[in-house]
Design an enzyme around this catalytic site. Sequence first.
Site, PDB file in Angstrom:
ATOM      1  CG  ASP A 154      46.818  40.685  37.330  1.00 34.32           C
ATOM      2  OD1 ASP A 154      47.800  40.918  38.062  1.00 34.32           O
ATOM      3  OD2 ASP A 154      46.070  39.689  37.469  1.00 34.32           O
TER       4      ASP A 154
ATOM      5  CD  GLU B   7      49.799  37.681  39.484  1.00 39.51           C
ATOM      6  OE1 GLU B   7      48.783  37.685  40.172  1.00 39.51           O
ATOM      7  OE2 GLU B   7      50.942  37.485  39.962  1.00 39.51           O
TER       8      GLU B   7
END
Length: 650
Positions: A480, A524
Amino acid sequence: MAWATFYRCWTRWLALILLSLLGAGAWGDTIKLSDQFTSEAIGRHLRVLDDTTGKMSLADVQAHRHDSRWEDRHSDNLNFGYSRSALWLHGELVNLASQQQDWLLGMRYPLLDYLDIYVVWPDGRVQHHASGDRRPFHTRSLEDRNFYFKLNLRQGDHVQLYVRVQGQGSLQAPLEVSTPAAYEHRAHVEQLLLGIYSGALLAMLVYNLLLCISLRDKAYLYYVAYISLFGLTQYTLSGLAFETLWPNAPIWGNQAAPIFMGLAGWSLVLFSRQFLNLHTHWPRADLAMLALQWLYLAAVPETFVLPYAIPIKIVTLATIVTPVLLLIITVGLLRKGVQQARYFLAAFTVLLLGVLLTALHMFGIVQRNFLTEYSMQIGSMLEFTLLSFALAHRVKLAREENERLQMAHALELEHRVQDRTRDLDKAMNELTRANERLQELTEQDALTGLKNRMFLSERMPEVWRQAQRWHTPVSVLMLDVDHFKRVNDDHGHLAGDEALKQVAGVIAHAVQRPGDHAVRYGGEEFLVLLPQTHTVGAAHIAETIRLGVQSLDFRHEGKPIPLTVSIGLASVVPTIDLPPQALLNAADQLLYQAKQKGRNRCALNPEALATMPRKSGAAHKPQAQHAPATPSESLKPAAGQPDPASSARS
């Protein structure tokens, strides 16, 4: 004075020739096989060595590979005419294609006596293929009238190619490299053309045979014999006769060409003398044709006692002389008022063009191309058509008109079918490309170029089953981008998209092993699937990605934007009662722990899957013993690097 001028000019030309020969030892171009490569004649990339003794071996040729006797011919289809030497060709092949490994190396000339192809690898390994029409047909790698060989080159393979050709006939070496698909397409087209030609020839034969039986005319009898023998000649010259009629008789297969050529020429002269009634209209011309007739017939027994090169040259030269002589005779008969000679004039004009092109090609004066390769078939078919028209005109003018209309209709229908087939092939090719592109789009993330979740959902069960079967570990990295919302809020979504591309590039660079997959999991978030990878190996890849992202010099509109990633690493040897989702959930939980501990780090715990839920109905047994024996730890930033956790806490 004139002799002195001639001598000076001659010496200058000789000097130029010697200079060109001295520079002929340069290496040919490397033949590069790429993903876009389909089929190509490679003659211009090859060097040629004339072995006049015919006794040089591969080792001898390799020992003299820098000899100045090597020369470049600068022609795609090499043609050496009637040469008694053995000729060696040399070139280099390099496979730059990422997908294609199987290639076909071929010599598209079925009358070559001896053909030896040597593929030499850098480690000294040699692959040898021996063929030619002097060897039984079953020795060929592929059942084809031409000489094709299978060649397997892995990506990056760079090999030396040596080809030895030798024969007593016309020595041609139209060497080409092709993919299997291009080879099949070309073979299909050639078979179609030969089928059309053979069908038309057979139709002409049957039609005139029926007329011969009905009318009992000698001219028809000679004409039917001419068509039959000419058809056998073409069937032999094309290599189809050796493939289908006498595959285990290479000696007879080699002798058949001059025999059938001699008999075909003999029957043509008989027919011409009978049809034009030369004995009555022009006795001297009849004597000339009679001499030519016996020349053809004499070449037949010579084939069994003399070297092949002598009778084949005799019948080839006679084949050139015959249409020229007939052309002169028909013009003379037209001037005498013999009207039926006009059909001969038209017929042997087109035949003369076809024969001249074929003969010039066999003697090496003109290079190989579609026109020279099929000029005899084109010219002969036009000749047969015109001669049949002339014979039919003697029977009934109305029948002549009907045949013309039928032929025109057949040609028009054939063109329509070809146009429709071409349009259909084009549509099918476009549809295939569209389907392939659609498949790529459905499995690829449009922004980053990595695989998407749909690909993961299709690939993950397969990886899981293989790992269960072979008891091998599977590792997953869940990544992430830290503080990605801040990047979007402070710099805009365009900067965020570019940041994701930069991170995806680092991940893709780190994940290079075949079978490993980098996936954009959502937003993301990224995922890396690592089959057959223990925790230690996966941790190395995770740390490589983390450091790579941390070291990115990412700027947007001149402003630096620091990027880091948090990674959760889970690894397990799958069992029957453990679902794949358990591994993904474990990696997700460890990603959460990495973020909780300050970000820009990798959290891993080999024992994490021991508490994961199994499939419904399965026994809840701990699976810690299947995980690699690596202690629970958190990979922190390298020494000297700033700790993003402190900035996150502030």
